[in-house]
Scaffold this motif. Structure first.
Motif, PDB file in Angstrom:
ATOM      1  N   ASP A 217      -0.107 -26.510  49.670  1.00 37.69           N
ATOM      2  CA  ASP A 217      -0.001 -27.950  49.897  1.00 37.69           C
ATOM      3  C   ASP A 217       1.133 -28.589  49.104  1.00 37.69           C
ATOM      4  O   ASP A 217       1.290 -29.814  49.109  1.00 37.69           O
ATOM      5  CB  ASP A 217      -1.321 -28.644  49.570  1.00 37.69           C
ATOM      6  CG  ASP A 217      -1.721 -28.450  48.109  1.00 37.69           C
ATOM      7  OD1 ASP A 217      -0.990 -27.758  47.365  1.00 37.69           O
ATOM      8  OD2 ASP A 217      -2.772 -28.990  47.706  1.00 37.69           O
ATOM      9  N   ASN A 218       1.923 -27.772  48.427  1.00 38.11           N
ATOM     10  CA  ASN A 218       3.062 -28.247  47.628  1.00 38.11           C
ATOM     11  C   ASN A 218       2.621 -29.184  46.506  1.00 38.11           C
ATOM     12  O   ASN A 218       3.396 -30.005  46.025  1.00 38.11           O
ATOM     13  CB  ASN A 218       4.094 -28.958  48.508  1.00 38.11           C
ATOM     14  CG  ASN A 218       5.480 -28.966  47.863  1.00 38.11           C
ATOM     15  OD1 ASN A 218       5.788 -28.122  47.035  1.00 38.11           O
ATOM     16  ND2 ASN A 218       6.313 -29.925  48.245  1.00 38.11           N
ATOM     17  N   ALA A 219       1.355 -29.083  46.090  1.00 38.04           N
ATOM     18  CA  ALA A 219       0.848 -29.951  45.019  1.00 38.04           C
ATOM     19  C   ALA A 219      -0.176 -29.229  44.148  1.00 38.04           C
ATOM     20  O   ALA A 219      -0.960 -29.872  43.452  1.00 38.04           O
ATOM     21  CB  ALA A 219       0.231 -31.211  45.609  1.00 38.04           C
ATOM     22  N   THR A 220      -0.184 -27.900  44.208  1.00 39.35           N
ATOM     23  CA  THR A 220      -1.144 -27.120  43.432  1.00 39.35           C
ATOM     24  C   THR A 220      -0.446 -26.468  42.248  1.00 39.35           C
ATOM     25  O   THR A 220       0.446 -25.630  42.435  1.00 39.35           O
ATOM     26  CB  THR A 220      -1.793 -26.029  44.306  1.00 39.35           C
ATOM     27  OG1 THR A 220      -2.438 -26.645  45.413  1.00 39.35           O
ATOM     28  CG2 THR A 220      -2.800 -25.222  43.499  1.00 39.35           C
ATOM     29  N   TYR A 221      -0.838 -26.869  41.048  1.00 40.55           N
ATOM     30  CA  TYR A 221      -0.233 -26.334  39.829  1.00 40.55           C
ATOM     31  C   TYR A 221      -1.344 -26.059  38.823  1.00 40.55           C
ATOM     32  O   TYR A 221      -2.445 -26.604  38.926  1.00 40.55           O
ATOM     33  CB  TYR A 221       0.771 -27.330  39.235  1.00 40.55           C
ATOM     34  CG  TYR A 221       1.845 -27.743  40.209  1.00 40.55           C
ATOM     35  CD1 TYR A 221       2.944 -26.940  40.449  1.00 40.55           C
ATOM     36  CD2 TYR A 221       1.740 -28.944  40.924  1.00 40.55           C
ATOM     37  CE1 TYR A 221       3.918 -27.311  41.364  1.00 40.55           C
ATOM     38  CE2 TYR A 221       2.707 -29.323  41.832  1.00 40.55           C
ATOM     39  CZ  TYR A 221       3.801 -28.500  42.045  1.00 40.55           C
ATOM     40  OH  TYR A 221       4.754 -28.865  42.946  1.00 40.55           O
ATOM     41  N   ASP A 222      -1.064 -25.234  37.837  1.00 40.22           N
ATOM     42  CA  ASP A 222      -2.088 -24.937  36.838  1.00 40.22           C
ATOM     43  C   ASP A 222      -2.083 -26.005  35.747  1.00 40.22           C
ATOM     44  O   ASP A 222      -1.250 -26.917  35.735  1.00 40.22           O
ATOM     45  CB  ASP A 222      -1.873 -23.537  36.245  1.00 40.22           C
ATOM     46  CG  ASP A 222      -0.525 -23.384  35.574  1.00 40.22           C
ATOM     47  OD1 ASP A 222       0.083 -24.399  35.235  1.00 40.22           O
ATOM     48  OD2 ASP A 222      -0.085 -22.236  35.381  1.00 40.22           O
ATOM     49  N   ASP A 223      -3.021 -25.868  34.818  1.00 40.61           N
ATOM     50  CA  ASP A 223      -3.149 -26.850  33.735  1.00 40.61           C
ATOM     51  C   ASP A 223      -2.580 -26.266  32.435  1.00 40.61           C
ATOM     52  O   ASP A 223      -3.200 -26.343  31.386  1.00 40.61           O
ATOM     53  CB  ASP A 223      -4.608 -27.269  33.548  1.00 40.61           C
ATOM     54  CG  ASP A 223      -5.516 -26.070  33.302  1.00 40.61           C
ATOM     55  OD1 ASP A 223      -5.020 -24.927  33.420  1.00 40.61           O
ATOM     56  OD2 ASP A 223      -6.703 -26.270  33.004  1.00 40.61           O
ATOM     57  N   ILE A 224      -1.402 -25.679  32.546  1.00 35.87           N
ATOM     58  CA  ILE A 224      -0.772 -25.008  31.416  1.00 35.87           C
ATOM     59  C   ILE A 224      -0.556 -25.974  30.248  1.00 35.87           C
ATOM     60  O   ILE A 224      -0.258 -27.154  30.438  1.00 35.87           O
ATOM     61  CB  ILE A 224       0.573 -24.384  31.857  1.00 35.87           C
ATOM     62  CG1 ILE A 224       1.142 -23.476  30.787  1.00 35.87           C
ATOM     63  CG2 ILE A 224       1.574 -25.469  32.229  1.00 35.87           C
ATOM     64  CD1 ILE A 224       2.322 -22.665  31.289  1.00 35.87           C
TER      65      ILE A 224
END
Length: 237
Positions: A217-224
């Motif tokens: 979805d071009n908006a999924t990232y981790d919580d690094i």
């Protein structure tokens, strides 16, 4: 570059015929031919990378860069500038950045070529200075093969320069209107060998796996967890 395909083998730069990426025989394909990089330099340097520089072609050896004006008629091809004591370590880590810059990985870190005055003469710029000490220390832990396999791209949405080196990605963010010029690095558990852009999406290859930046979805990232270093600031500012 323009209407021809270019390929470097050792110190020889080959180019295809006009509008044919598979026509390399100068007897059959109009415009095909080659030039000897070493003839212009007077040494035995090999071409490590090719990259566009404004409307010209940059030929990068490890310790010298030649800028060429390439034309449809091979007789009109001509070098117009040589920059000594700088060069590229990795073929896929030399990339045009914007309209006036070309970034590349050198022995001294990340460097760029850019016009230095109204004459449009190219000069080497130390764009990587804020992070070079870290990059050089990290490069010292890598093999020559890992360094040569470094790959770079320009992210298609925000225009950030990304350099994949070993298991890290070094990112340059430049937004002059907001006075932002900053380096970031991401730590990975795999080594990226190639980048590709399709439909404004960024893809990366590591071994036999393909990763997509931002997820489906071009908006999924981790919580690094993020650590930030700032330059010295004057209290008056």
């Amino acid at each position: 570059h323009k209407r021809k395909m270019y390929s470097a083998v050792g110190s020889i730069l080959n180019f295809s015929g006009l509008d044919t990426a598979i026509g390399w025989n100068r007897d059959d394909d109009a415009g095909a031919g080659f030039i000897n990089f070493a003839d212009q330099q007077g040494g035995a340097e090999q071409i490590n990378a090719l990259a566009n520089y404004q409307n010209n072609l940059g030929l990068f050896a490890r310790r010298v860069v030649q800028l060429w004006s390439m034309q449809n008629d091979e007789a009109a091809n001509a070098p117009f500038q040589v920059l000594a004591n700088t060069g590229a370590r990795a073929a896929k880590a030399a990339r045009q950045y914007g309209d006036v810059d070309t970034f590349y990985l050198s022995d001294t870190g990340v460097r760029s070529l850019r016009a230095r005055d109204v004459t449009n003469t190219a000069a080497m710029s130390d764009v990587g200075t804020p992070i070079d000490s870290y990059i050089l220390a990290y490069m010292a832990t890598l093999t020559d093969t890992q360094i040569a396999n470094a790959s770079a791209t320009v992210e298609p949405i925000d225009g950030r320069f990304l350099l994949a080196l070993g298991t890290k990605i070094f990112v340059f963010s430049y937004f002059p209107a907001k006075k932002i010029s900053a380096w970031t690095w991401y730590e990975l558990d795999f080594e990226i060998s190639d980048f590709a852009i399709a439909g404004n999406r960024l893809y990366a290859r590591a071994g036999n796996k393909i990763y997509i930046y931002g997820g489906d979805d071009n908006a999924t990232y981790d919580d690094i967890e993020v650590t930030c270093w700032l330059p010295f600031f004057s209290a008056r500012k």
